[in-house]
Design a protein around this motif. Structure first.
Motif, PDB file in Angstrom:
ATOM      1  N   LYS A  95       0.564  -0.783   0.250  1.00 36.84           N
ATOM      2  CA  LYS A  95      -0.174  -0.544  -0.006  1.00 36.84           C
ATOM      3  C   LYS A  95       0.786   1.467   0.163  1.00 36.84           C
ATOM      4  N   GLN A  96       2.618   1.173  -0.083  1.00 36.34           N
ATOM      5  CA  GLN A  96       3.020   1.980   0.327  1.00 36.34           C
ATOM      6  C   GLN A  96       3.081   2.819  -0.782  1.00 36.34           C
ATOM      7  N   TYR A  97       3.207   1.748  -2.354  1.00 37.56           N
ATOM      8  CA  TYR A  97       3.147   2.059  -3.183  1.00 37.56           C
ATOM      9  C   TYR A  97       2.233   1.882  -4.023  1.00 37.56           C
ATOM     10  N   SER A  98       1.366   1.659  -3.813  1.00 34.20           N
ATOM     11  CA  SER A  98      -0.093   1.444  -4.965  1.00 34.20           C
ATOM     12  C   SER A  98      -1.188   1.443  -4.579  1.00 34.20           C
ATOM     13  N   HIS A  99      -2.130   1.594  -4.987  1.00 35.33           N
ATOM     14  CA  HIS A  99      -3.069   1.709  -4.694  1.00 35.33           C
ATOM     15  C   HIS A  99      -4.422   0.959  -5.250  1.00 35.33           C
ATOM     16  N   PHE A 100      -5.335  -0.132  -4.311  1.00 39.71           N
ATOM     17  CA  PHE A 100      -5.867  -0.727  -4.422  1.00 39.71           C
ATOM     18  C   PHE A 100      -7.371  -0.706  -4.458  1.00 39.71           C
ATOM     19  N   THR A 101      -8.152  -1.342  -5.563  1.00 39.05           N
ATOM     20  CA  THR A 101      -9.356  -1.513  -4.894  1.00 39.05           C
ATOM     21  C   THR A 101     -10.411  -1.326  -3.595  1.00 39.05           C
ATOM     22  N   SER A 102     -11.411  -1.033  -3.510  1.00 34.60           N
ATOM     23  CA  SER A 102     -11.776  -1.371  -2.591  1.00 34.60           C
ATOM     24  C   SER A 102     -12.478  -2.630  -1.736  1.00 34.60           C
ATOM     25  N   SER A 103     -13.277  -3.258  -3.405  1.00 32.64           N
ATOM     26  CA  SER A 103     -13.481  -4.585  -3.813  1.00 32.64           C
ATOM     27  C   SER A 103     -11.975  -5.822  -3.699  1.00 32.64           C
ATOM     28  N   HIS A 104     -12.330  -6.379  -3.445  1.00 33.26           N
ATOM     29  CA  HIS A 104     -11.369  -7.973  -3.810  1.00 33.26           C
ATOM     30  C   HIS A 104     -11.808  -8.408  -5.125  1.00 33.26           C
ATOM     31  N   ALA A 105     -11.143  -8.943  -5.807  1.00 31.65           N
ATOM     32  CA  ALA A 105     -11.591  -9.511  -7.040  1.00 31.65           C
ATOM     33  C   ALA A 105     -11.281 -11.509  -6.697  1.00 31.65           C
ATOM     34  N   TYR A 106     -10.935 -11.815  -5.866  1.00 29.30           N
ATOM     35  CA  TYR A 106     -10.118 -12.488  -5.805  1.00 29.30           C
ATOM     36  C   TYR A 106      -9.967 -13.545  -4.124  1.00 29.30           C
ATOM     37  N   LYS A 107     -10.934 -14.828  -4.089  1.00 37.48           N
ATOM     38  CA  LYS A 107      -9.494 -14.812  -2.467  1.00 37.48           C
ATOM     39  C   LYS A 107      -9.374 -16.225  -2.311  1.00 37.48           C
ATOM     40  N   LEU A 108      -7.970 -16.600  -1.927  1.00 37.16           N
ATOM     41  CA  LEU A 108      -7.576 -17.687  -1.348  1.00 37.16           C
ATOM     42  C   LEU A 108      -7.896 -18.506  -0.461  1.00 37.16           C
ATOM     43  N   ASP A 109      -7.896 -19.341  -0.119  1.00 34.70           N
ATOM     44  CA  ASP A 109      -9.269 -20.287   0.198  1.00 34.70           C
ATOM     45  C   ASP A 109      -8.194 -21.403   1.024  1.00 34.70           C
ATOM     46  N   PHE A 110      -7.398 -20.337   2.321  1.00 32.56           N
ATOM     47  CA  PHE A 110      -6.694 -22.230   2.811  1.00 32.56           C
ATOM     48  C   PHE A 110      -7.591 -22.216   4.139  1.00 32.56           C
ATOM     49  N   GLY A 111      -9.090 -22.475   3.573  1.00 33.83           N
ATOM     50  CA  GLY A 111      -9.840 -22.902   4.797  1.00 33.83           C
ATOM     51  C   GLY A 111      -9.938 -24.955   4.258  1.00 33.83           C
ATOM     52  N   PHE A 112      -8.755 -25.093   3.560  1.00 33.18           N
ATOM     53  CA  PHE A 112      -8.719 -27.076   3.310  1.00 33.18           C
ATOM     54  C   PHE A 112      -8.142 -27.634   3.675  1.00 33.18           C
ATOM     55  N   LEU A 113      -8.418 -29.722   4.367  1.00 35.96           N
ATOM     56  CA  LEU A 113      -8.126 -30.335   4.405  1.00 35.96           C
ATOM     57  C   LEU A 113      -7.770 -31.378   3.341  1.00 35.96           C
ATOM     58  N   ILE A 114      -6.389 -30.811   2.942  1.00 33.20           N
ATOM     59  CA  ILE A 114      -6.401 -31.810   1.973  1.00 33.20           C
ATOM     60  C   ILE A 114      -5.698 -33.607   2.359  1.00 33.20           C
TER      61      ILE A 114
END
Length: 254
Positions: A95-114
């Motif tokens: 965030k120090q060098y980039s301006h980001f969207t307010s909403s997310h485009a994608y979520k990495l979901d680590f809520g999975f047991l493999i």
């Protein structure tokens, strides 16, 4: 004279419109983090590149070019104005060098047991509602993974590997551990690469803290249209059709 000024004004508006339509952005992506983002036979592909391309398909007056690098270098490209943006987690540093969207485009979901389909403890894994329920099982983890150290309780029996490749070998070939935590897109992709696709199983759980890691579109702050682009993208991100298309992209990699 007034007529000449009028035509000059119209001509200026025309040039401004042409320039706006021809605005090009270069986005940096990872070259070796399949299936999230990678280069194959000279073509940049994966979930992240596909989502970026999809976003810009909703903004026809803009054009985007994707360039792949090792991820550490890709971030430097944006920070030092060599690339215009990326799709990633909006950390304090970024965030120090980039301006980001307010909403997310994608979520990495680590809520999975493999886990292995033939694991003798499969019923325990599939019925667990907490880490306590898995306390007698062995989890395979990755050395130096700060997210895991923050989110996996100390009482869990751990078997540490150097990388996800080794983790999957231990889980699916050697059956040295009972399960690991990963995003299914990446786990299934690597399992297929090693010929283990018929052995892998996974389930989603809701007892892992901080399992959802949002990815936002970011544009370098020095770009003259950084704020304007992210505002336009925010409109796209709220589109229900777009959200469904993102789900379809992710599903193809599972």
């Amino acid at each position: 004279m007034k007529l000449s000024l009028f035509f000059l004004y119209v001509f200026w508006l025309f040039l401004f419109s042409v320039n706006a339509q021809a605005e090009r952005f270069t986005f940096a992506v990872a070259e070796n983090e399949a299936p999230l983002s990678y280069q194959q036979e000279g073509i940049v592909t994966g979930i992240i590149p596909e989502i970026i391309t999809l976003i810009f398909s909703y903004l026809p007056r803009h054009q985007v070019t994707l360039k792949s690098y090792p991820w550490s270098r890709a971030q430097v490209q944006v920070e030092y104005d060599k690339a215009d943006g990326f799709l990633t987690y909006p950390s304090k540093r970024r965030k120090q060098y980039s301006h980001f969207t307010s909403s997310h485009a994608y979520k990495l979901d680590f809520g999975f047991l493999i886990y292995h389909k033939n694991n003798t403890n499969r019923s325990i894994i599939e019925s667990a509602n907490s880490f306590e329920d898995l306390g007698n099982l062995k989890i395979i983890t990755q050395k130096g993974a700060e997210w895991e150290s923050d989110n996996i309780p100390e009482f869990m029996q751990k078997l540490e590997a150097n990388n996800l490749y080794t983790m999957l070998h231990w889980l699916l070939r050697r059956e040295q551990g009972d399960f690991l935590i990963a995003i299914p897109e990446q786990a299934k992709y690597l399992a297929k690469k090693f010929g283990y696709q018929h052995l892998i199983a996974y389930r989603h759980v809701d007892f892992i803290n901080d399992s959802q890691i949002p990815f936002h579109l970011g544009v370098r702050q020095s770009h003259p249209f950084a704020r304007e682009l992210t505002e336009e993208v925010d409109v796209v991100l709220k589109n229900e059709v777009f959200r469904k298309q993102v789900q379809d992209i992710v599903a193809r990699y599972r």
